[in-house]
Scaffold this motif. Structure first.
Motif, PDB file in Angstrom:
ATOM      1  N   LYS A  14       7.017 -43.672 -19.818  1.00 19.99           N
ATOM      2  CA  LYS A  14       6.885 -44.924 -19.069  1.00 19.99           C
ATOM      3  C   LYS A  14       5.430 -45.314 -18.840  1.00 19.99           C
ATOM      4  O   LYS A  14       5.109 -46.494 -18.738  1.00 19.99           O
ATOM      5  CB  LYS A  14       7.644 -44.838 -17.749  1.00 19.99           C
ATOM      6  CG  LYS A  14       7.089 -43.819 -16.769  1.00 19.99           C
ATOM      7  CD  LYS A  14       7.950 -43.736 -15.528  1.00 19.99           C
ATOM      8  CE  LYS A  14       7.387 -42.714 -14.551  1.00 19.99           C
ATOM      9  NZ  LYS A  14       8.241 -42.567 -13.406  1.00 19.99           N
ATOM     10  N   ILE A 125       5.750 -58.186 -16.135  1.00 21.06           N
ATOM     11  CA  ILE A 125       6.413 -57.836 -14.870  1.00 21.06           C
ATOM     12  C   ILE A 125       7.825 -57.355 -15.154  1.00 21.06           C
ATOM     13  O   ILE A 125       8.295 -56.365 -14.594  1.00 21.06           O
ATOM     14  CB  ILE A 125       6.398 -59.034 -13.897  1.00 21.06           C
ATOM     15  CG1 ILE A 125       4.994 -59.244 -13.345  1.00 21.06           C
ATOM     16  CG2 ILE A 125       7.395 -58.853 -12.771  1.00 21.06           C
ATOM     17  CD1 ILE A 125       4.460 -58.117 -12.482  1.00 21.06           C
ATOM     18  N   ARG A 126       8.511 -58.045 -16.038  1.00 24.97           N
ATOM     19  CA  ARG A 126       9.870 -57.627 -16.413  1.00 24.97           C
ATOM     20  C   ARG A 126       9.854 -56.258 -17.091  1.00 24.97           C
ATOM     21  O   ARG A 126      10.660 -55.387 -16.785  1.00 24.97           O
ATOM     22  CB  ARG A 126      10.490 -58.681 -17.327  1.00 24.97           C
ATOM     23  CG  ARG A 126      11.679 -58.233 -18.123  1.00 24.97           C
ATOM     24  CD  ARG A 126      12.996 -58.317 -17.339  1.00 24.97           C
ATOM     25  NE  ARG A 126      14.082 -57.846 -18.157  1.00 24.97           N
ATOM     26  CZ  ARG A 126      14.793 -58.588 -19.003  1.00 24.97           C
ATOM     27  NH1 ARG A 126      14.524 -59.869 -19.116  1.00 24.97           N
ATOM     28  NH2 ARG A 126      15.753 -58.058 -19.705  1.00 24.97           N
ATOM     29  N   VAL A 128       7.588 -53.777 -16.957  1.00 24.83           N
ATOM     30  CA  VAL A 128       7.229 -52.706 -16.028  1.00 24.83           C
ATOM     31  C   VAL A 128       8.385 -52.420 -15.077  1.00 24.83           C
ATOM     32  O   VAL A 128       8.689 -51.259 -14.784  1.00 24.83           O
ATOM     33  CB  VAL A 128       5.927 -53.061 -15.266  1.00 24.83           C
ATOM     34  CG1 VAL A 128       5.651 -52.085 -14.146  1.00 24.83           C
ATOM     35  CG2 VAL A 128       4.748 -53.098 -16.236  1.00 24.83           C
ATOM     36  N   SER A 129       9.066 -53.452 -14.622  1.00 24.97           N
ATOM     37  CA  SER A 129      10.169 -53.245 -13.676  1.00 24.97           C
ATOM     38  C   SER A 129      11.340 -52.506 -14.307  1.00 24.97           C
ATOM     39  O   SER A 129      12.117 -51.857 -13.611  1.00 24.97           O
ATOM     40  CB  SER A 129      10.640 -54.574 -13.090  1.00 24.97           C
ATOM     41  OG  SER A 129      11.297 -55.351 -14.064  1.00 24.97           O
ATOM     42  N   GLU A 130      11.475 -52.584 -15.621  1.00 24.85           N
ATOM     43  CA  GLU A 130      12.553 -51.862 -16.302  1.00 24.85           C
ATOM     44  C   GLU A 130      12.270 -50.371 -16.449  1.00 24.85           C
ATOM     45  O   GLU A 130      13.184 -49.589 -16.646  1.00 24.85           O
ATOM     46  CB  GLU A 130      12.791 -52.460 -17.701  1.00 24.85           C
ATOM     47  CG  GLU A 130      13.427 -53.825 -17.679  1.00 24.85           C
ATOM     48  CD  GLU A 130      13.619 -54.408 -19.068  1.00 24.85           C
ATOM     49  OE1 GLU A 130      13.185 -53.791 -20.060  1.00 24.85           O
ATOM     50  OE2 GLU A 130      14.209 -55.497 -19.159  1.00 24.85           O
ATOM     51  N   TRP A 131      11.009 -49.984 -16.366  1.00 25.85           N
ATOM     52  CA  TRP A 131      10.642 -48.596 -16.649  1.00 25.85           C
ATOM     53  C   TRP A 131      10.311 -47.764 -15.417  1.00 25.85           C
ATOM     54  O   TRP A 131      10.186 -46.541 -15.519  1.00 25.85           O
ATOM     55  CB  TRP A 131       9.451 -48.571 -17.611  1.00 25.85           C
ATOM     56  CG  TRP A 131       9.870 -48.849 -19.011  1.00 25.85           C
ATOM     57  CD1 TRP A 131      10.062 -50.063 -19.585  1.00 25.85           C
ATOM     58  CD2 TRP A 131      10.197 -47.891 -20.004  1.00 25.85           C
ATOM     59  NE1 TRP A 131      10.476 -49.925 -20.882  1.00 25.85           N
ATOM     60  CE2 TRP A 131      10.563 -48.597 -21.169  1.00 25.85           C
ATOM     61  CE3 TRP A 131      10.216 -46.504 -20.033  1.00 25.85           C
ATOM     62  CZ2 TRP A 131      10.940 -47.966 -22.339  1.00 25.85           C
ATOM     63  CZ3 TRP A 131      10.579 -45.874 -21.212  1.00 25.85           C
ATOM     64  CH2 TRP A 131      10.947 -46.596 -22.338  1.00 25.85           C
ATOM     65  N   ALA A 134      12.106 -47.880  -8.007  1.00 22.43           N
ATOM     66  CA  ALA A 134      11.660 -48.701  -6.880  1.00 22.43           C
ATOM     67  C   ALA A 134      10.500 -48.071  -6.116  1.00 22.43           C
ATOM     68  O   ALA A 134       9.592 -48.774  -5.684  1.00 22.43           O
ATOM     69  CB  ALA A 134      12.828 -48.969  -5.938  1.00 22.43           C
ATOM     70  N   LEU A 137       7.417 -48.783  -8.308  1.00 20.26           N
ATOM     71  CA  LEU A 137       7.316 -50.102  -8.924  1.00 20.26           C
ATOM     72  C   LEU A 137       6.118 -50.905  -8.402  1.00 20.26           C
ATOM     73  O   LEU A 137       5.396 -51.541  -9.194  1.00 20.26           O
ATOM     74  CB  LEU A 137       8.601 -50.890  -8.727  1.00 20.26           C
ATOM     75  CG  LEU A 137       8.698 -52.213  -9.489  1.00 20.26           C
ATOM     76  CD1 LEU A 137       8.489 -51.996 -10.980  1.00 20.26           C
ATOM     77  CD2 LEU A 137      10.043 -52.863  -9.238  1.00 20.26           C
ATOM     78  N   GLY A 138       5.880 -50.885  -7.129  1.00 14.96           N
ATOM     79  CA  GLY A 138       4.747 -51.625  -6.571  1.00 14.96           C
ATOM     80  C   GLY A 138       3.424 -51.145  -7.145  1.00 14.96           C
ATOM     81  O   GLY A 138       2.556 -51.954  -7.503  1.00 14.96           O
ATOM     82  N   GLU A 141       3.285 -52.193 -10.914  1.00 14.59           N
ATOM     83  CA  GLU A 141       3.035 -53.618 -11.085  1.00 14.59           C
ATOM     84  C   GLU A 141       1.624 -53.988 -10.608  1.00 14.59           C
ATOM     85  O   GLU A 141       1.003 -54.897 -11.151  1.00 14.59           O
ATOM     86  CB  GLU A 141       4.101 -54.444 -10.365  1.00 14.59           C
ATOM     87  CG  GLU A 141       5.423 -54.408 -11.106  1.00 14.59           C
ATOM     88  CD  GLU A 141       6.522 -55.208 -10.447  1.00 14.59           C
ATOM     89  OE1 GLU A 141       6.369 -55.614  -9.268  1.00 14.59           O
ATOM     90  OE2 GLU A 141       7.550 -55.435 -11.102  1.00 14.59           O
ATOM     91  N   TYR A 144      -0.507 -53.025 -13.489  1.00 17.33           N
ATOM     92  CA  TYR A 144      -0.268 -53.990 -14.573  1.00 17.33           C
ATOM     93  C   TYR A 144      -1.003 -55.302 -14.330  1.00 17.33           C
ATOM     94  O   TYR A 144      -1.686 -55.815 -15.192  1.00 17.33           O
ATOM     95  CB  TYR A 144       1.233 -54.272 -14.731  1.00 17.33           C
ATOM     96  CG  TYR A 144       1.501 -55.520 -15.535  1.00 17.33           C
ATOM     97  CD1 TYR A 144       1.339 -55.516 -16.910  1.00 17.33           C
ATOM     98  CD2 TYR A 144       1.861 -56.717 -14.919  1.00 17.33           C
ATOM     99  CE1 TYR A 144       1.549 -56.666 -17.661  1.00 17.33           C
ATOM    100  CE2 TYR A 144       2.059 -57.867 -15.659  1.00 17.33           C
ATOM    101  CZ  TYR A 144       1.907 -57.838 -17.023  1.00 17.33           C
ATOM    102  OH  TYR A 144       2.107 -58.968 -17.758  1.00 17.33           O
TER     103      TYR A 144
END
Length: 145
Positions: A14, A125-126, A128-131, A134, A137-138, A141, A144
């Motif tokens: 990831k 954003i999409r 990164v959010s898939e990999w 929660a 994630l912050g 992102e 990113y």
């Protein structure tokens, strides 16, 4: 989403996806913003007026907002990897158009079309959010973007 540890210096799993995503975003941002640092040199070499310069600086923003919606729909249909690759490849054309332009009209058309690459943020954003889970994630992102 894997349970692997968040290691910023890793380039596998990831973390590889995150690093490739921020690199792609960096490229899209540089292309989208490329006129601003060079505007005085471009204006001098082509004899542009102040109004023309302002027009060039605004034109790339004009298409970015509708492009976000279109890119979002394309990302939903084809996925972020294919969409990001296609966006970078297709938007290289107006980038080269801008580089070789020798009139205000050519610059204006290229800047308008370059606005589409400004929607690259949506794809990353999409992706990164898939990999990332929660709880990470912050941070992912934030790196990113």
């Amino acid at each position: 989403m894997s349970a692997e540890k968040f290691n910023l210096f890793s380039f596998s799993g990831k973390m590889k996806i995150m690093h490739l995503s921020w690199m792609a975003f960096f490229i899209t941002f540089v292309v989208w913003f490329n006129a601003a640092p060079l505007v005085s040199v471009i204006a001098d070499s082509l004899g542009l007026t102040t109004a023309q310069i302002k027009t060039l600086l605004i034109l790339n923003v004009a298409l970015t907002i509708p492009a976000r919606i279109i890119i979002g729909m394309v990302t939903d249909k084809y996925g972020p990897r294919i969409t990001y690759s296609a966006l970078l490849a297709i938007c290289s054309i107006p980038c080269f158009m801008f580089a070789v332009a020798d009139s205000f009209e050519q610059l204006a058309l290229a800047r308008f079309l370059i606005g589409f690459i400004g929607a690259g943020f949506v794809i990353g954003i999409r992706m990164v959010s898939e990999w990332f889970p929660a709880k990470e994630l912050g941070t992912a992102e934030g790196i990113y973007g």
